[in-house]
Write an enzyme that holds these catalytic residues in place. Structure first.
Site, short mmCIF file in Angstrom:
data_model
loop_
_atom_site.label_atom_id
_atom_site.label_comp_id
_atom_site.label_asym_id
_atom_site.label_seq_id
_atom_site.Cartn_x
_atom_site.Cartn_y
_atom_site.Cartn_z
CG ASP A 227 -1.93 -0.95 1.08
OD1 ASP A 227 -1.93 -2.18 0.62
OD2 ASP A 227 -3.03 -1.03 1.84
NE ARG B 134 -2.75 3.63 13.55
CZ ARG B 134 -2.03 2.48 13.26
NH1 ARG B 134 -0.80 2.57 13.67
NH2 ARG B 134 -2.34 1.62 12.49
CB SER C 29 -6.42 -5.91 7.34
OG SER C 29 -5.92 -4.70 7.56
#
Length: 405
Positions: free
Chosen positions: A16, A96, A179
């Protein structure tokens, strides 16, 4: 397209983000700076450098952030005993804000006017990356290719990669059907058969933990020493924050601890099923609650429990850098000044059992008062009568009113 001269890309070196790198160069005609964070995902992050060089990247950042990740993000979160929707230990969510912080930091260092990430338009990570970035640099431009391009499947990504000479690992049909996202706190799985919430996950899916059924028949005993709410020693050995989590991951994995199968509510509105392995974090949560049970005032402990779901939602939804999360953190951290001592645990076939806890300096447990034996006057049991009657007053008045009707 708005003119972009330089963009910092969160780059893993996988399919990706390798396609995104080339797509940014072609679509925006810009220079791309790559940033790869080592937060304990157990992948060869160094390979990202070679791949980035092949694609013409001149500024390549690869940083070991494991200690910062655990010290500044994981440990503060565990001081709150944080669980999202009663089960999820927020392994992806808590990574994150650190990545967003470094994306913005590198953008400042390299005079870039944009950052880019590979999160899809359906998930939570796009929100977490971008809320963090805007909180730290309000004028930053964010490019999210999955919201712009027409490469909407793995097959299309592979075709694009082949047409543009992009080196990628794994050919059609050869990769895991899931995933996955991993860091030092956890590994997550989505997609594949997990998209049917009725189907049991495959045993071959789990990568870190042994099945509880196959775990050793003999339990593992460990001692964790706490200082101000954080683990500083395991079995009397001083360890850094990252080493603490690495060690607990090993103990938990070999004893089948930390598996979770969850249907959660994403911030964007949909329900999603995910499976998680959080062996060290599962041990940390149980142990931290044990030492707090000994050292925290009752009402402080209860108030923390009331605030925790709000705190968890803030992290899950990407508000780590918000003023309300920071305010809650100040309260949580101040509560931990007395959370000092040692917890003994027994790990056995998927279970974490507390078998002892002590604090030489901050224990609020008074044996003379709690004993079922003679307390030598430490507690006057006759005082309980007035206490009960005062607390029963409103209940008695209510009952008398009901009787008169």
């Amino acid at each position: 397209m708005t003119t972009i001269k330089k963009v910092v890309l969160a780059y893993s070196g996988g399919l990706d983000t390798s396609v995104i790198l080339k797509w940014l160069q072609e679509t925006y005609g810009c220079e791309v700076v790559t940033f790869t964070a080592d937060i304990g995902q157990e992948e060869e992050v160094g390979a990202a450098r070679a791949k980035a060089k092949v694609l013409g990247v001149k500024e390549i950042y690869i940083e070991d952030l494991r200690e910062e990740f655990v010290r500044e993000y994981v440990f503060p979160m565990f001081r709150a005993n944080t669980l999202y929707e009663g089960e999820y230990l927020l392994g992806t969510s808590i990574a994150r804000p650190l990545i967003a912080k470094r994306l913005v930091g590198i953008a400042n260092e390299t005079a870039a006017d944009a950052i880019a990430h590979g999160a899809t338009g359906k998930g939570n990570d796009q929100v977490r990356f971008e809320l963090g970035a805007y909180a730290l640099r309000p004028d930053i431009r964010v490019i999210a290719p999955w919201r712009e391009w027409d490469l909407t499947s793995r097959e299309k990504l592979l075709v694009y990669a082949e047409a543009n000479g992009i080196p990628v690992e794994g050919k059609r049909g050869s990769r895991s059907p899931y995933s996955m996202d991993a860091n030092l706190l956890h590994i997550s799985y989505e997609g594949g058969i997990l998209e049917d919430p009725w189907l049991e996950s495959e045993e071959t899916m789990w990568r870190w933990t042994i099945s509880p059924e196959l775990a050793p028949d003999q339990p593992t005993y460990i001692e964790l020493e706490y200082r101000c709410g954080d683990i500083t020693k395991i079995n009397r050995e001083s360890l850094s924050p990252a080493k603490v989590l690495e060690t607990l991951n090993r103990f938990g994995s070999k004893n089948g601890i930390g598996r979770l199968d969850l249907v959660e509510n994403r911030y964007v509105g949909m329900k999603s099923r995910g499976c998680y392995e959080t062996p060290g974090g599962t041990i940390m949560l149980k142990a931290h609650r044990a030492i707090e049970s000994l050292t925290l005032d009752r009402e402080v402990a209860h108030l923390k429990d009331e605030l925790m779901p709000r705190y968890a939602s803030l992290i899950y939804n990407g508000y780590w850098w918000s003023p309300e999360r920071i305010l809650l953190q100040q309260f949580i951290d101040s509560s931990q000044n007395t959370v000092n001592g040692v917890v003994r645990l027994k790990l056995y076939k998927g279970n974490v059992m507390i078998i002892g806890r002590r604090s030489e300096t901050d224990s609020l447990f008074v044996p003379q008062m709690a004993t079922f034996e003679e307390d030598l006057g430490a507690y006057n049991q006759q005082d309980a009568e007035g206490f009960i009657k005062l607390n029963a007053l409103r209940l008695r008045i209510k009952a008398m009113n009901n009787k008169m009707r």
